[in-house]
Design an enzyme around this catalytic site. Sequence first.
Site, short mmCIF file in Angstrom:
data_model
loop_
_atom_site.label_atom_id
_atom_site.label_comp_id
_atom_site.label_asym_id
_atom_site.label_seq_id
_atom_site.Cartn_x
_atom_site.Cartn_y
_atom_site.Cartn_z
N LYS A 185 -0.28 2.61 9.86
CA LYS A 185 -1.66 3.05 10.11
C LYS A 185 -1.87 3.14 11.62
CE LYS A 185 -3.56 2.75 5.90
NZ LYS A 185 -3.95 3.97 5.21
N HIS A 222 4.70 5.16 -2.73
CA HIS A 222 4.99 6.48 -2.15
C HIS A 222 6.35 6.53 -1.45
CE1 HIS A 222 0.85 6.82 -3.08
NE2 HIS A 222 0.37 6.37 -1.95
N ASP A 233 0.81 -1.22 0.00
CA ASP A 233 0.00 0.00 0.00
C ASP A 233 0.85 1.27 0.00
OD1 ASP A 233 -2.51 1.37 0.12
OD2 ASP A 233 -2.13 1.81 2.23
C1 BG6 Z 1 -2.87 5.85 -0.46
C2 BG6 Z 1 -2.96 4.61 0.39
O1 BG6 Z 1 -2.15 5.60 -1.62
O2 BG6 Z 1 -2.22 6.88 0.29
C3 BG6 Z 1 -3.71 4.90 1.67
O3 BG6 Z 1 -3.65 3.61 -0.34
C4 BG6 Z 1 -3.08 6.07 2.41
O4 BG6 Z 1 -3.75 3.76 2.52
C5 BG6 Z 1 -2.90 7.25 1.46
O5 BG6 Z 1 -3.94 6.42 3.48
C6 BG6 Z 1 -2.09 8.33 2.14
O6 BG6 Z 1 -2.10 9.48 1.33
P1 BG6 Z 1 -1.98 10.92 1.96
O7 BG6 Z 1 -1.91 11.85 0.81
O8 BG6 Z 1 -3.20 11.12 2.82
O9 BG6 Z 1 -0.73 10.92 2.82
#
Ligand code: BG6
Length: 498
Positions: free
Chosen positions: A358, A258, A253
């Site tokens: 999380k 990211h 995820d």
């Molecule tokens: C998403 C994930 O790609 O990014 C999520 O699937 C996560 O689980 C989210 O919560 C986080 O993104 P941001 O921009 O809120 O940091």
Amino acid sequence: MQPIELDKRPESCLIYGIANPCSIVVFGATGDLTTRKLAPALYNLYLQGVLPESSIIVGVARSEMSDDQFRMRIKEAVAGKDMSMWEKFAAALYYHSTQFDHSYSLSQLSERLKNLEKERNLGGDRVFYLAIPPSLYNVTVEMIGRSGLSRENFDGNGWARIVIEKPFGRDFKTAVELNKTLQKHFDESRIFRIDHYLAKETVQNVLMLRFANTIFEPLWNRMFIDHVQITAAESIGIESRAEYYEDSGILRDMFQNHMMQLLALTAMEPPSELQADYVRDERCKIFRSLRPFSAEDDFRNIILGQYGPGTIDGVGVRGYREEPGVSAASMTPTFATMKVFVENWRWNGVPFYLTSGKRLGEKLTEIVIHFRTVPHSMFRNALQESVTPNILTLGIYPDETVNLTFQINSPGSKICLRSVAMDFNYNEVYSLSNLDAYERLLLDCIQGDQMLFWRQDAVELCWSFLEPVLYHCESCLDMDKRLLTYDAGTWGPEINQL
Ligand code: BG6
């Protein structure tokens, strides 16, 4: 220190131009992504005048619905915004009910698009946005291809681009399969793989800070940097995504995408020009230089955790295994810290600690560069403590900041070193609201700029890097010992191994 914007030279800025009018076809138009992210982003672009009025947005999904019913749904999704342009925007919205796995259905969509484009005098430029579950990617792309929708120069003009969201496969093999389907119908220059982290203003700013200043880059290496911490902590749990999360966990995820991009921007070499493929090449070189994880060292550079019950903002929350839809014996990690090494001249021996989880204490995204301690302390006889090293923090969320700590003598004392900070906060200096990540990505796609999107080689390199860990997690017998439990609302499991 109060920062001031010293140099106001708008003429030196590359400003987003107005996009050419086009058709934006959203597959999965009744889904969560469309209502939460895409509709507000498209409406904002329209409000700001960068999406021309003659463009059309065609929602595509299985449910039967009229254009007007679709417009009502989108109106709810943009509620609370400036509605002065709503009537015009609504007139550009259309809905088409279709079966994604049926090429005949998509041929009908093709006919409808042709007619709408004729009515609006559009040249046939098209973006196909797949806001659908990843399990439908292959079949939908195949049908888009078979129905002829992916063809460029339709009736003599127009381009066709496709946008997909992560996950790009669930491992190396499936990523390659998905890519095969995509490239059967769209060449790489027309495939836009979204990572919304790359489009965050402050994430982009890592490059500007590093490569538009002379003072950081000479220090940006193993001679001066002791270690780097990259954190993307979240206080939210898995919300209503149990099925997806049970299958992906934190590694698929957040890490495969990211976290890898944040690492690449921090560690990459300067490209010779700010051009999409030059920048993407440099990011790829970092992925290629990652020291592989191996079973031989028993994956001791990785800590995995799963949240138990706890308290967040004073409210009791359930543990992961009690979340609706999650197995009571689930071994899915919701937290990971990895100690990663980039094996090249610049970074040899410098650990990068990547952490994401999380249900942690708060939502916090940052990159922290810890510099080395001074090589020799002239204060060693006068001071008990050692000299605190400098720290450069690039805050991404909640505060968009650049903060550098350094040592000074406390006033009035003979010798008393204290850490103070030079602090830059975007919100204090810039009041203009910028394009948010989805607005920026949509605009880049319409304008054909792939800099902020994943290229397939990078996708494959990141899967290759993570796969040994994923397979180990999925197959090892001692996962119950490996997976450490942490209370929701804390900062993750206690780590004393890295
Ligand atoms: C998403 C994930 O790609 O990014 C999520 O699937 C996560 O689980 C989210 O919560 C986080 O993104 P941001 O921009 O809120 O940091």
